[in-house]
Scaffold this motif. Structure first.
Motif, mmCIF file in Angstrom:
data_model
loop_
_atom_site.group_PDB
_atom_site.id
_atom_site.type_symbol
_atom_site.label_atom_id
_atom_site.label_comp_id
_atom_site.label_asym_id
_atom_site.label_seq_id
_atom_site.Cartn_x
_atom_site.Cartn_y
_atom_site.Cartn_z
ATOM 1 N N PRO A 1 0.729 -1.029 0.069
ATOM 2 C CA PRO A 1 0.111 -0.077 -0.074
ATOM 3 C C PRO A 1 0.628 1.493 0.149
ATOM 4 C CG PRO A 1 -0.052 -1.061 2.125
ATOM 5 C CD PRO A 1 0.618 -2.005 1.340
ATOM 6 N N ALA B 1 -3.726 1.728 0.131
ATOM 7 C CA ALA B 1 -4.372 0.552 -0.006
ATOM 8 C C ALA B 1 -3.588 -0.288 -0.970
ATOM 9 C CB ALA B 1 -5.601 0.772 0.062
ATOM 10 N N ASN C 1 -9.671 -1.697 -4.382
ATOM 11 C CA ASN C 1 -8.511 -2.020 -3.756
ATOM 12 C C ASN C 1 -8.179 -3.688 -3.583
ATOM 13 O OD1 ASN C 1 -7.315 0.584 -3.662
ATOM 14 N ND2 ASN C 1 -8.810 0.650 -1.951
ATOM 15 N N GLY D 1 -6.013 -4.294 -0.674
ATOM 16 C CA GLY D 1 -6.411 -3.770 0.341
ATOM 17 C C GLY D 1 -7.690 -4.120 1.129
ATOM 18 N N SER E 1 -10.439 -3.326 0.284
ATOM 19 C CA SER E 1 -11.186 -1.904 0.565
ATOM 20 C C SER E 1 -11.680 -1.184 -0.788
ATOM 21 C CB SER E 1 -10.292 -0.891 1.628
ATOM 22 O OG SER E 1 -9.352 -0.635 0.622
ATOM 23 N N THR F 1 -11.741 2.884 -2.069
ATOM 24 C CA THR F 1 -11.412 4.304 -1.275
ATOM 25 C C THR F 1 -12.243 5.318 -2.164
ATOM 26 O OG1 THR F 1 -9.288 4.113 -2.723
ATOM 27 C CG2 THR F 1 -9.044 4.072 -0.356
ATOM 28 N N THR G 1 -11.979 5.686 3.196
ATOM 29 C CA THR G 1 -12.015 4.284 3.202
ATOM 30 C C THR G 1 -12.984 3.556 3.763
ATOM 31 O OG1 THR G 1 -9.423 4.450 3.019
ATOM 32 C CG2 THR G 1 -10.364 2.403 3.473
ATOM 33 N N GLN H 1 -13.565 -0.040 4.626
ATOM 34 C CA GLN H 1 -12.771 -1.335 4.909
ATOM 35 C C GLN H 1 -13.766 -2.712 5.088
ATOM 36 O OE1 GLN H 1 -9.278 -1.582 4.790
ATOM 37 N NE2 GLN H 1 -9.943 -3.693 4.579
#
Length: 379
Positions: free
Chosen positions: A91, A118, A137, A140, A142, A144, A159, A161
Motif C-alpha cells: 500500500p 491501500a 483495492n 487492500g 477496501s 477508497t 476508506t 474497509q
C-alpha cells in the motif's frame, strides 16, 4: 503522511516509438485509444493512439512516462480529464493520478496526485456528478473514495474497509476488484472477489459541491453469489434491466436483474469450461445482443454469448483464442472491432467482429507494447 508521486517526464517524441503503426490514420478520426500497462515510471507506461474504427488501422500519438503501473484508467464525462491508478501490492507507494487530456493530439499532462494507502488499486470510476473517483483495492480489501475539487484535482480519500474470507485458497481476505454505478445513478456496486458478493450502497441525494458523503453506508447491503466464485468485473445491458458479472475463480457468469431499484441474482452459467481459474473482464455490445468475457491461465481467450433481451439468458455461440494472459479488452464504439490486452505476449490484438453472429476474426493487426493490461476508447 501524504505521498505524492510527481511526473518525471512526458515522452512526446514519436521518433522514440517502439510500435510501428499499421497504416496512416488522419488526426481528425475523432477516436483515441488509451493503453495502460504494468511498466515502471522511467519507461513508457501509457500510450495514446489514433484508431480508425472502420479499418482497424492505428497510429501512435503519444508515449507517457512518469507513472508506475497504470493498470486502469477512467475519464470524466467531458473526456478532458483522465484518472489512473498506480498499482502496487504494497500500500505504501500506491496512488491515483489526474491528467489533463488533449483529444486533438492525444497529449496528457499530470496535474494532481494523491496517495491511495491501500494495496493493489485495480479499478476506478468517476461518480455520476463528476465529483468523486471511487477506487477498488484488491489487496487492500477496501474501497477508497476520492473527492474531487471543482477543477478535477484529487483530495484526501475516505476508506470503506471490509473483513472476512471465502472458502477458496485465493480468498484469505476481501478482494474488492471493480466498482460500478447502476444505470439510474442511484447505487454504487463494489464487486468483492474475496467475499463472494457485490456490496450495494445507495447514493446520497446530493448536488455537486455538497459535503454530504457519496454513499449511504448504513443502508448498504450485499448480494451474494456462489461460495468460492470470486466475482471480478461487471457490465450492464443497454436498457439497464440486467447486469452480468464474471467470476475469476469459478469461471461462472452471473446474471442479475435490476428492477424497482433492487439488484437480484437470477442465474449463472459456466463460462470457463476448462477451469483455468483466471476469468478477467466482461463487456456487452451497444445493441445488447452479444456478451464477451476473457479467460486466462488455461486456454487463453474470449468466450462469446448471445443475449436474450427478454429474460437475460445467455447462449454460448463461440470461443476466440488470444495471446497469453488476456486481461482487459474493449469494443470500438461502433462495435466493429474488439481489442484485447495480452499481458504476457506483450501485444494488443485487434479482432474484427461479425455483427450477425458475434464471432471474432483475428485481423493480424496488433499493437506491440510491454505488459499491456488496459485498453479504453475515447470518442
Amino acid at each position: 503522511m501524504k505521498k505524492i508521486i510527481q511526473m518525471a517526464a512526458l515522452a512526446l517524441s514519436l521518433s522514440a516509438c517502439t510500435t510501428t503503426p499499421s497504416a496512416s490514420v488522419t488526426e481528425d478520426t475523432g477516436l483515441r485509444l488509451l493503453v495502460g500497462s504494468y511498466n515502471p515510471a522511467d519507461t513508457t507506461a501509457i500510450q495514446v493512439y489514433s484508431f480508425d474504427e472502420e479499418s482497424g488501422d492505428f497510429n501512435l500519438l503519444q508515449e507517457i512516462s512518469g507513472i508506475d503501473n497504470p493498470s486502469f484508467l477512467c475519464a470524466n464525462s467531458e473526456g478532458n480529464t483522465i484518472y489512473a491508478v498506480s498499482e502496487f501490492d504494497d500500500p505504501e507507494p500506491t496512488a491515483l493520478h489526474a491528467f489533463h487530456f488533449n483529444k486533438a493530439d492525444g497529449s496528457m499532462e499530470m496535474f494532481s496526485s494523491q496517495a491511495n494507502n491501500a494495496g493493489a488499486p485495480c479499478n476506478i470510476i468517476v461518480s455520476p456528478l463528476g465529483d468523486y473517483v471511487a477506487c477498488a483495492n484488491y489487496w487492500g480489501g477496501s474501497m477508497t473514495l476520492f473527492p474531487l475539487t471543482e477543477d478535477g484535482q484529487l483530495s484526501e480519500p475516505t476508506t470503506v474497509q471490509y473483513e472476512g474470507q471465502g472458502p477458496h485458497a485465493n480468498q484469505t481476505q476481501p478482494h474488492v476488484h471493480a466498482i460500478n454505478f447502476t444505470p439510474d445513478n442511484k447505487y454504487l456496486l463494489a464487486n468483492d472477489l474475496g467475499l463472494d458478493c457485490i456490496h450495494v450502497y445507495p447514493l446520497n441525494v446530493r448536488e455537486k459541491g455538497d459535503t454530504i458523503p457519496l454513499i449511504d453506508q448504513q443502508n448498504g447491503y450485499d448480494v451474494k453469489v456462489d461460495a468460492g466464485a470470486g466475482p471480478r468485473h461487471l457490465c450492464w445491458t443497454p436498457d439497464g434491466k440486467f447486469a452480468y458479472a464474471i467470476a475469476e475463480l469459478s469461471g461462472q457468469l452471473f446474471t442479475f436483474s435490476y428492477q424497482n431499484e433492487k439488484l437480484e441474482l437470477i442465474n449463472s452459467i459456466v463460462a470457463d469450461t476448462i477451469q483455468g481459474g483466471g476469468s478477467a473482464d466482461i463487456h456487452i455490445t451497444n445493441d445488447g445482443k452479444f456478451l464477451y468475457a476473457s479467460h486466462r491461465l488455461k486456454g487463453d481467450g474470449i468466450s462469446i454469448y448471445r443475449v436474450n433481451a427478454e429474460n437475460g439468458d445467455l447462449q454460448r455461440v463461440g470461443y476466440q483464442t488470444t495471446g497469453i494472459h488476456p486481461r482487459n479488452f474493449a469494443l470500438t464504439p461502433n462495435n466493429k472491432f474488439l481489442l484485447v490486452a495480452c499481458r504476457d505476449t506483450n501485444e494488443i490484438q485487434i479482432f474484427a467482429r461479425d455483427a450477425e453472429t458475434g464471432l471474432l476474426t483475428d485481423t493480424g493487426k496488433k499493437i506491440t507494447f510491454n505488459k499491456p493490461v488496459f485498453v479504453k476508447f475515447m470518442e
